[in-house]
Structures are given as structure tokens and as C-alpha cells.
Design an enzyme around this catalytic site. Sequence first.
Site, PDB file in Angstrom:
ATOM      1  N   ASP A 118      34.160  11.987  25.468  1.00 24.47           N
ATOM      2  CA  ASP A 118      35.502  11.685  24.743  1.00 24.47           C
ATOM      3  C   ASP A 118      35.401  11.543  23.269  1.00 24.47           C
ATOM      4  O   ASP A 118      36.138  11.900  22.584  1.00 24.47           O
ATOM      5  CB  ASP A 118      35.832  10.139  25.239  1.00 24.47           C
ATOM      6  CG  ASP A 118      36.514  10.550  26.950  1.00 24.47           C
ATOM      7  OD1 ASP A 118      36.845  11.720  27.156  1.00 24.47           O
ATOM      8  OD2 ASP A 118      36.645   9.433  27.476  1.00 24.47           O
ATOM      9  N   LYS A 120      58.252  52.330  33.253  1.00 20.15           N
ATOM     10  CA  LYS A 120      59.332  51.119  33.318  1.00 20.15           C
ATOM     11  C   LYS A 120      60.545  51.572  33.071  1.00 20.15           C
ATOM     12  O   LYS A 120      61.047  52.238  31.986  1.00 20.15           O
ATOM     13  CB  LYS A 120      58.874  49.862  32.796  1.00 20.15           C
ATOM     14  CG  LYS A 120      57.414  49.338  33.409  1.00 20.15           C
ATOM     15  CD  LYS A 120      56.747  48.589  32.496  1.00 20.15           C
ATOM     16  CE  LYS A 120      55.592  47.802  32.925  1.00 20.15           C
ATOM     17  NZ  LYS A 120      54.865  47.115  31.883  1.00 20.15           N
ATOM     18  N   LYS A 124      47.964  53.374  31.911  1.00 19.53           N
ATOM     19  CA  LYS A 124      47.502  52.609  33.089  1.00 19.53           C
ATOM     20  C   LYS A 124      46.000  52.397  32.883  1.00 19.53           C
ATOM     21  O   LYS A 124      45.184  53.255  32.502  1.00 19.53           O
ATOM     22  CB  LYS A 124      47.700  53.371  34.349  1.00 19.53           C
ATOM     23  CG  LYS A 124      47.106  52.646  35.203  1.00 19.53           C
ATOM     24  CD  LYS A 124      47.860  53.090  36.979  1.00 19.53           C
ATOM     25  CE  LYS A 124      47.839  52.156  37.840  1.00 19.53           C
ATOM     26  NZ  LYS A 124      46.386  51.648  38.183  1.00 19.53           N
ATOM     27  N   LYS A 146      49.332  58.411  38.476  1.00 20.00           N
ATOM     28  CA  LYS A 146      47.722  58.425  38.347  1.00 20.00           C
ATOM     29  C   LYS A 146      47.188  59.873  38.092  1.00 20.00           C
ATOM     30  O   LYS A 146      47.791  60.845  38.704  1.00 20.00           O
ATOM     31  CB  LYS A 146      47.090  57.838  39.393  1.00 20.00           C
ATOM     32  CG  LYS A 146      47.118  56.350  39.365  1.00 20.00           C
ATOM     33  CD  LYS A 146      46.483  55.534  40.648  1.00 20.00           C
ATOM     34  CE  LYS A 146      45.027  55.420  40.279  1.00 20.00           C
ATOM     35  NZ  LYS A 146      44.274  54.420  41.351  1.00 20.00           N
ATOM     36  N   SER A 197      52.444  44.287  42.889  1.00 19.40           N
ATOM     37  CA  SER A 197      51.725  45.425  42.700  1.00 19.40           C
ATOM     38  C   SER A 197      52.636  46.405  41.854  1.00 19.40           C
ATOM     39  O   SER A 197      53.739  46.195  41.740  1.00 19.40           O
ATOM     40  CB  SER A 197      51.245  46.004  44.000  1.00 19.40           C
ATOM     41  OG  SER A 197      50.355  45.113  44.825  1.00 19.40           O
ATOM     42  N   CYS A 254      22.922  34.596  57.868  1.00 15.51           N
ATOM     43  CA  CYS A 254      21.933  35.790  57.495  1.00 15.51           C
ATOM     44  C   CYS A 254      21.705  36.608  58.588  1.00 15.51           C
ATOM     45  O   CYS A 254      21.317  36.006  59.520  1.00 15.51           O
ATOM     46  CB  CYS A 254      20.839  35.260  56.788  1.00 15.51           C
ATOM     47  SG  CYS A 254      19.418  36.123  56.504  1.00 15.51           S
ATOM     48  N   ARG A 305      44.331  37.928  38.453  1.00 11.83           N
ATOM     49  CA  ARG A 305      45.678  38.348  39.519  1.00 11.83           C
ATOM     50  C   ARG A 305      45.267  37.741  40.813  1.00 11.83           C
ATOM     51  O   ARG A 305      46.245  37.307  41.526  1.00 11.83           O
ATOM     52  CB  ARG A 305      45.779  39.649  39.480  1.00 11.83           C
ATOM     53  CG  ARG A 305      46.899  40.528  40.538  1.00 11.83           C
ATOM     54  CD  ARG A 305      47.269  41.497  40.379  1.00 11.83           C
ATOM     55  NE  ARG A 305      48.327  41.860  41.260  1.00 11.83           N
ATOM     56  CZ  ARG A 305      48.134  42.096  42.461  1.00 11.83           C
ATOM     57  NH1 ARG A 305      46.885  41.946  43.153  1.00 11.83           N
ATOM     58  NH2 ARG A 305      49.032  42.447  43.457  1.00 11.83           N
TER      59      ARG A 305
HETATM   60 ZN   LIG Z   1      17.719  35.146  55.550  1.00 14.27          ZN
END
Ligand SMILES: [Zn+2]
Length: 650
Positions: free
Chosen positions: A33, A258, A92, A282, A68, A372, A113
Site C-alpha cells: 500500500d 464490413k 485481416k 482469405k 466470430s 501422465c 477473446r
Molecule cells: Zn509421468
Amino acid sequence: MTSNEIMSLANTILYHKRKYYDGEPEISDEAYDSLEEKLRKLDPVNPVLFIVGTPEGGKITHDVPMLSCQKALDVEEVLKWSQGYDLFIEYKIDGLSLSLTYNEGRLVQAATRGNGVTGDDTTIVTMKLKSIPKTIPVRERIFIRGEIFIHLSEFQRINALGTESYSSPRNLAVGTIKQKDLSLLDKRKLEFFAFELIGFEEDKTLSEKANLLQEWGFQIAKIESLTTPSKENLSAIFLKTKREREILDFEIDGLVLKYNKADERNRAGMTAHHPKWMIALKFESKGKITTINDITWQLGRTGVLTPVAELTPIDVSGAMIRRATLHNREFVETLDVAVGDQVMVIRSGDVIPKITSVERKGQNLVTLPKECPSCGFLLIKEGVNLVCKGQDCKEREIQKIRHWIKTIDIKGLGLKNIEKLYDSGYLKHFSDLYDSRLTETKLVSLLGKNGSKIYQNIQQSRSLPFQLFLAGLGIESLGLQMGRILAKYFNSWDELESAKISQLVTIEGVSDLTAGYIIEGIHDPSLGKALLDKGVSISITQDRSRSAKSAKNDLLNFIGKKTQEHSKAYFNEDHDLGKKRSIYVTGKVPEMTKKDIKDFLEKNNYEWASLTKSLDLLVTGEKPGSTKLEKAKKYGIPIKTWDEFQAELP
Ligand SMILES: [Zn+2]
């Protein structure tokens, strides 16, 4: 107090704020503080004082969801969608989307996002970005959205430092935003393009809003505004942008279009998924679409699991692709990729297969392993990764042993033999290679008649050049290149062991984070010390009196010198000193001229030869020539990237 001192005080506060949220406070609340109090007196409007107190690393729910963007296949489709309305057209950008919240004229919050509804809190990190204005001249609570990215020149500069290498500018930008080392933000220049202003002047055109954003100090990605779109003018803009792509200093992957006028946007409305007044076009991709049949998680020596996509085999620019890396946990989650999805596969630099997008979702949700695959220990999230911290994890130990053996090049000990020795109990750790229990007789009894030769190979590796010894330990961020840098600065293990972080970070190419890994690894008694205790020794030879040239030449000379001095110790028959290996390099290597490359090869006992059948290796730089690649493939010549080639040099 100078502005520098104010900045350093602000940084100290950020640091402790971070520590506090991470649950590792280093100072008392009172001390904290009083730091804030001090800053408030010196600079009452400092942005650090206005951070909303949500824990860093927490989730933030967007006030307005980040939707999106629908995609058009071609110009025809864009034309149909446009209905003849005025359009506002932007690049883009291939970056990381961010939503900024301003209140009372100040930046108070920033979030990624995420899934569009909630994103990661990046407020503290964002406060440090110079490209984002911290104050704006309006008092309303408003939202500004945009894309974080990094210039290609900056990307090349950072990768050339050689400490960490990133596969793309986007990964570098994302990595910098998401890691915990705030000091990196001072060393890396991140940029921001604003592309949406929400909650202010909603009846204005997008062109007018963009002008406003520019007045407030934001960069925008506008290409132009277009009245009465036609097939001709849309095609012309698309082609022009495609040409610009080659010279821009940032990566773009198409156009975003747009409706410019507010009433036309309002009439169009939105679906739950995307606004209907916006569409992306694209650039066509050189990739192919295929299906993910399985995702396997491979355990590495540091305990990190790497997801690998097993694909329905597909021919991509001349090579059959069956698998592609999915990099890490975060990549899988961000891309939202699961078994059964159809994905776009490209070959980056025309060599390494890469998954760039999900083209069609299958039935399955993203799943992450909980335990694992080797030892069953519960996995934990660490940064972008899933990590096994199990104490007795066979696969991880085997990878560590393998890394040591591969790095220092002990012949005859492949994966099969390592597993045999591990299961026998004689090789549980790489220092066991030098244990007196692992006698020649023992090796012969376990591995057959090759055991004798392997025993000799192990004994020959008891004395190692410093950089090889360091690189073999498997410490995060300490590969051969970093090993060479450290070997240049430190004369002995003891000298390196007593080095402080503050000393390491002064070395070109060593970040705070890397320095931390190195210090931690060097002091880990199960690594370097374990080997030294078993009688492994480091051979140091260094000519301190050499004339000081430029840093790069210095390093190149140094590598060459070390190579010759130590070559006999670890070069195998293939690298016989008398016979130079022939290499052809296609494409550009950052920061190096052709002459630099030739000198470098020369010093490492390679020669630049022409591309004939007898060539030993083709090395690819940036933008390699496709005819060269085809030729090399036809002749069956091995192909490596420059980074791979360099990493394998002794
Ligand atoms: Zn492991």
C-alpha cells in the site's frame, strides 16, 4: 524524482501485484500500500493505479460477446453479401484478439477473446504495451477491440537472438502476452491494430469511427472505404492487397469487409455465431484438408506433454503427411481441435507440416489427458503446457537419458538399449552411465557383444567441452547455442555456478526467464553436479586474447575454434576431419550474408557445394526455392531447416 524512477516504481508495483495474485507475495500488504501511496503522490494519473483488481490469469466475461467472422469463398460471394452497400475494408491480421475496456477516460481492463464469451485477463500485461493508449478523451464506458501482433522485422530480430525460437510472429506475440515474465515486454515490441469501437457514436459510419480511434492514438488496419462495390473493384482491391502482403512488415491472411453505414449494420443484425454485416475473404491456402484420427500426447524430458495429431494420410505439396504437431495444450484449446475434426494442413517453409485451422468440426469436444501416459501421475497446467511432475516417471527419465546421449553423441545407445538398461535397474538416471556398477561385463551381459564397444564409447565421453556438457543436461532454454554463449562467458563450472541472475541477463540473448531457468538448472543437484560427482570432467580451452571483432564474427570464430579443438573427441566416422561434407543452402538465413554462411560452414567442416546427386545435405532458410527442394527430394538428399542444422552442430 525523474520519469524513469516513476516508471521503475510503477514496474515494482506491477511486479508485486502479480506476485500477490500468484499467491506468492514477497512484501506485506502495508508495504505494498505504501508503494501505491508513493506513486499516487508522484504521479496521481499513472495507469498502474487504475487497474481493476481482478486476479491476473483469471477469466473475464465480455460485456459484449466477441463473435466470430463469417468467411467468403471468393469475390463473387462477397459481392452477393454486400447487397451493393458501402463497405469499409481492413487487413485481416494474423494476431491475438484483445478487448479493451475504458471507463472515465482510462484503460481499466483488457482480456483476450477466449471462447468469445469469457477470455483471459491480460490487464497488467496490456498496461505495459506502448502501442495501446492508456487514456482517451471520452468519459463513457466503452470497448475497443483489436489485434495484438508483432512486426516481421521484430520477429526476426528476436528469433535471431537464438535463445527461444518461435515458429511464427503470431506464436511469438501470443507467447509474449501469456507468459509471466513482464520484463520481456520491455524487450519485445508488440503492436496493436484497433478494429472496433463499441458503445460510442454508434450512429456513425465505420470510417468516421476509425478516424476517431486514430485521433485517440490507435493504429488502424484500414485499407479503404468503397462505395458501390462491383466484381471489378473488389477483385482489384483483393489483388492489390495480395501484392502488398509481400512487402508489409506484418502478416495478413486476407481482407475483412464490413457495412460502413450504421443503419445498414443494424438492419443486418447478427446470428449467435457472427455479425451478418462483416465477412472475411482469405487468401487461398496452399494447404490440404484432412481428418484427425487421433491425438497422442508425447512426454518430453522436462515433463511437458506435446500433442501430436495423427492424420488420414494426405499429399501436401509433394510429401505424404501422416502426423503434425499441435504444439501444446493451449494450441489445442485455442484452435478448439478434437479427434474427428477436418483440419487444414500446410507445409511451413515447404517442409514442416503444420495445422493452421479447423475447417469442419466433428462430433467430439476438446479433451485433455488427466494423467501422465507413462506414470499415471496427475497432470498440471503450467503456462501453455500440460506437465507431469511425477517423481518416478519412466518415460521422462528415458527422454532425459536419451537427450544426454544424443547431445554428447555416444554411439550404440539407441532407444531400445536405453530401455533395456533402464528396466535392468542399472540406468535410472543419465549419471548412472558413469557409475562403477555399469561395468563392461555388465553391459555385455545386458546388451550382447556390442556392450564392449558401447562401454568404450561411454568412457570416451567422460571428458567433454563445456558447451556440450551444458547442452546435454536438458535444462530449459539451454541448448547448444546457449551452451556456446555460456562457455564463452564462463571459464569453469564453478564460475557459472556462482553466477547471479543479474549477471546472466547482461549477456546478449539471455532474457530474465532464460536466466531463471539456467540458474535453477545449474543448481539442480541431479544434473551437472551428479555427473561431476561421477567423475565426468569439463575440458575448457579458450583464447581470451583474440582480437575483438564484431560480436557475430567473434562468435563464429569461437565456434570454429572450439570445433577444431574438440572435434576428435566427439566427431564420428561420418564427420571425419579430412573429408568435408557438402551442403547447399536455399533461401535466406536471417542476419547472414552468403559469405557469412560460407565462412560459417567452412569453420564447421562443411563446404557449400552445388546441388548434385552426391550432395550430403540440403538446408532451407526463409522462402526456400521450390525447384531446389524438388530436386533434393528426387535425389533422396536429406533436408533440414537452418535451425535444425545449427542445433545439431557439435
Ligand atoms: Zn509421468
